[in-house]
Motif scaffolding. Structure first.
Motif, PDB file in Angstrom:
ATOM      1  N   PRO A 136     -47.912  32.181   9.434  1.00 45.07           N
ATOM      2  CA  PRO A 136     -46.792  32.585   8.568  1.00 45.07           C
ATOM      3  C   PRO A 136     -45.680  31.541   8.499  1.00 45.07           C
ATOM      4  O   PRO A 136     -45.019  31.413   7.460  1.00 45.07           O
ATOM      5  CB  PRO A 136     -46.297  33.886   9.200  1.00 45.07           C
ATOM      6  CG  PRO A 136     -46.781  33.838  10.610  1.00 45.07           C
ATOM      7  CD  PRO A 136     -48.070  33.070  10.581  1.00 45.07           C
ATOM      8  N   LYS A 137     -45.493  30.778   9.566  1.00 43.54           N
ATOM      9  CA  LYS A 137     -44.422  29.782   9.540  1.00 43.54           C
ATOM     10  C   LYS A 137     -44.782  28.557   8.692  1.00 43.54           C
ATOM     11  O   LYS A 137     -43.953  27.686   8.485  1.00 43.54           O
ATOM     12  CB  LYS A 137     -43.999  29.376  10.957  1.00 43.54           C
ATOM     13  CG  LYS A 137     -45.028  28.644  11.748  1.00 43.54           C
ATOM     14  CD  LYS A 137     -44.517  28.364  13.151  1.00 43.54           C
ATOM     15  CE  LYS A 137     -45.497  27.503  13.921  1.00 43.54           C
ATOM     16  NZ  LYS A 137     -44.961  27.115  15.200  1.00 43.54           N
ATOM     17  N   LEU A 138     -46.023  28.512   8.178  1.00 42.73           N
ATOM     18  CA  LEU A 138     -46.440  27.423   7.298  1.00 42.73           C
ATOM     19  C   LEU A 138     -46.536  27.876   5.837  1.00 42.73           C
ATOM     20  O   LEU A 138     -47.181  27.223   5.019  1.00 42.73           O
ATOM     21  CB  LEU A 138     -47.775  26.837   7.755  1.00 42.73           C
ATOM     22  CG  LEU A 138     -47.732  26.133   9.109  1.00 42.73           C
ATOM     23  CD1 LEU A 138     -49.119  25.639   9.494  1.00 42.73           C
ATOM     24  CD2 LEU A 138     -46.732  24.993   9.109  1.00 42.73           C
ATOM     25  N   CYS A 139     -45.903  28.981   5.534  1.00 43.99           N
ATOM     26  CA  CYS A 139     -45.801  29.462   4.155  1.00 43.99           C
ATOM     27  C   CYS A 139     -44.316  29.461   3.799  1.00 43.99           C
ATOM     28  O   CYS A 139     -43.512  30.104   4.478  1.00 43.99           O
ATOM     29  CB  CYS A 139     -46.374  30.867   4.019  1.00 43.99           C
ATOM     30  SG  CYS A 139     -46.168  31.570   2.366  1.00 43.99           S
ATOM     31  N   PHE A 140     -43.983  28.702   2.753  1.00 42.83           N
ATOM     32  CA  PHE A 140     -42.598  28.617   2.301  1.00 42.83           C
ATOM     33  C   PHE A 140     -42.513  29.047   0.846  1.00 42.83           C
ATOM     34  O   PHE A 140     -43.437  28.831   0.066  1.00 42.83           O
ATOM     35  CB  PHE A 140     -42.062  27.188   2.439  1.00 42.83           C
ATOM     36  CG  PHE A 140     -41.845  26.768   3.861  1.00 42.83           C
ATOM     37  CD1 PHE A 140     -40.621  26.954   4.477  1.00 42.83           C
ATOM     38  CD2 PHE A 140     -42.874  26.180   4.578  1.00 42.83           C
ATOM     39  CE1 PHE A 140     -40.429  26.570   5.799  1.00 42.83           C
ATOM     40  CE2 PHE A 140     -42.690  25.791   5.897  1.00 42.83           C
ATOM     41  CZ  PHE A 140     -41.464  25.973   6.504  1.00 42.83           C
ATOM     42  N   LEU A 141     -41.365  29.625   0.512  1.00 39.50           N
ATOM     43  CA  LEU A 141     -41.120  30.092  -0.853  1.00 39.50           C
ATOM     44  C   LEU A 141     -39.849  29.454  -1.388  1.00 39.50           C
ATOM     45  O   LEU A 141     -38.879  29.274  -0.649  1.00 39.50           O
ATOM     46  CB  LEU A 141     -40.962  31.608  -0.859  1.00 39.50           C
ATOM     47  CG  LEU A 141     -42.175  32.367  -0.351  1.00 39.50           C
ATOM     48  CD1 LEU A 141     -41.779  33.692   0.249  1.00 39.50           C
ATOM     49  CD2 LEU A 141     -43.150  32.551  -1.479  1.00 39.50           C
ATOM     50  N   ALA A 142     -39.876  29.133  -2.662  1.00 35.56           N
ATOM     51  CA  ALA A 142     -38.688  28.635  -3.358  1.00 35.56           C
ATOM     52  C   ALA A 142     -38.262  29.719  -4.329  1.00 35.56           C
ATOM     53  O   ALA A 142     -39.093  30.283  -5.043  1.00 35.56           O
ATOM     54  CB  ALA A 142     -39.011  27.345  -4.104  1.00 35.56           C
ATOM     55  N   SER A 143     -36.969  30.005  -4.355  1.00 33.38           N
ATOM     56  CA  SER A 143     -36.492  31.027  -5.284  1.00 33.38           C
ATOM     57  C   SER A 143     -35.240  30.544  -6.003  1.00 33.38           C
ATOM     58  O   SER A 143     -34.478  29.733  -5.488  1.00 33.38           O
ATOM     59  CB  SER A 143     -36.226  32.353  -4.567  1.00 33.38           C
ATOM     60  OG  SER A 143     -35.278  32.183  -3.540  1.00 33.38           O
ATOM     61  N   PHE A 144     -35.093  31.075  -7.194  1.00 34.09           N
ATOM     62  CA  PHE A 144     -33.923  30.793  -8.024  1.00 34.09           C
ATOM     63  C   PHE A 144     -33.485  32.116  -8.627  1.00 34.09           C
ATOM     64  O   PHE A 144     -34.274  32.785  -9.307  1.00 34.09           O
ATOM     65  CB  PHE A 144     -34.267  29.773  -9.119  1.00 34.09           C
ATOM     66  CG  PHE A 144     -33.135  29.494 -10.050  1.00 34.09           C
ATOM     67  CD1 PHE A 144     -32.029  28.783  -9.621  1.00 34.09           C
ATOM     68  CD2 PHE A 144     -33.165  29.950 -11.360  1.00 34.09           C
ATOM     69  CE1 PHE A 144     -30.969  28.524 -10.478  1.00 34.09           C
ATOM     70  CE2 PHE A 144     -32.123  29.700 -12.229  1.00 34.09           C
ATOM     71  CZ  PHE A 144     -31.015  28.984 -11.784  1.00 34.09           C
TER      72      PHE A 144
END
Length: 183
Positions: free
Chosen positions: A74-82
Motif C-alpha cells: 500500500p505504501k507504493l501506491c500514490f494518488l494525485a488529486s485536484f
C-alpha cells in the motif's frame, strides 16, 4: 472628456490577455502546486483508482490484480488529486528478484486533460523515493513501444531500455522493459 481620451484612460486599466504567458506548469486552469499527492489509505479509494487506470490504460486488469499490488504494497501506491478529484495514480510493488530487491511499476495513469503538468513524473518520483527508503536495488517496468510520452518520462528519470518484449500486450503490441539501477 471626448470618447477618444476616455478610451485611452480606460485602456490603461486593462491588460491584453495575449501578453500574459502562463507558467510552464499551468494547463487548463491547473497549477501543479494545486495538485496534491497522497499514499493509498483505504479500500474506499479502490474504485476510484480502478476507474482512473481503466480509463487511461489499454490493458485491462481485474480487481484481483489491483488488490494484489495495493494490499501487499500500500505504501507504493500514490494518488494525485485536484479539487477532490483523482487525476493520477501509480501502483507498484517491491520484492526479491534473484539476489536483488526489485521495485516494479505496474500501473501509472494520468487523466488526459491533466498531462504535461509533471503529475506522472511526480508520482514515479514518490514511488522511487519510497522504494529507495526500503533499500531497493533497481526498478523495472514495461510500456508499449509506441508510447513515446511514457518512454520520454521514464528515460528523463534515468530509466534505460533493457529488452523488447514481442506481442507482450493483449492487443498484440510490443513492449519495452525499462530499468533503473540504484546499486
Amino acid at each position: 472628456m471626448d470618447s477618444e481620451e476616455n478610451k485611452e484612460n480606460n485602456d490603461e486599466h486593462f491588460v491584453n490577455d495575449d501578453t500574459i504567458k502562463p507558467p510552464s506548469n499551468h494547463l487548463n486552469g491547473v497549477v501543479n502546486d494545486e495538485v496534491s499527492y497522497t499514499q493509498y489509505e483505504s479500500e474506499l479509494q479502490m474504485k476510484d483508482i480502478m476507474r482512473l487506470i481503466q480509463s487511461e490504460l489499454s490493458e485491462p486488469y481485474s480487481i484481483y490484480t489491483y488488490r494484489y499490488f495495493i494490499y501487499n504494497w500500500p505504501k507504493l501506491c500514490f494518488l494525485a488529486s485536484f479539487k477532490n478529484e483523482y487525476v493520477g495514480a501509480i501502483v507498484c510493488k517491491l520484492d526479491m528478484h534473484i539476489n536483488s530487491k526489485r521495485g516494479y511499476i505496474a500501473m501509472l495513469a494520468v487523466k488526459k486533460e491533466y498531462r504535461k503538468l509533471k503529475i506522472g513524473t511526480t508520482l514515479v518520483q514518490k514511488a522511487i523515493e519510497e522504494m529507495l527508503a526500503d533499500n531497493a536495488d533497481e526498478v523495472v517496468l514495461e510500456t508499449e513501444v509506441q508510447n513515446i510520452p511514457a518512454l520520454r518520462l521514464y528515460e528523463n528519470l534515468g530509466f534505460v531500455r533493457d529488452k523488447r518484449l514481442f506481442r507482450y500486450y493483449l492487443n498484440g503490441v510490443d513492449a519495452l522493459r525499462l530499468k533503473l539501477w540504484f546499486r
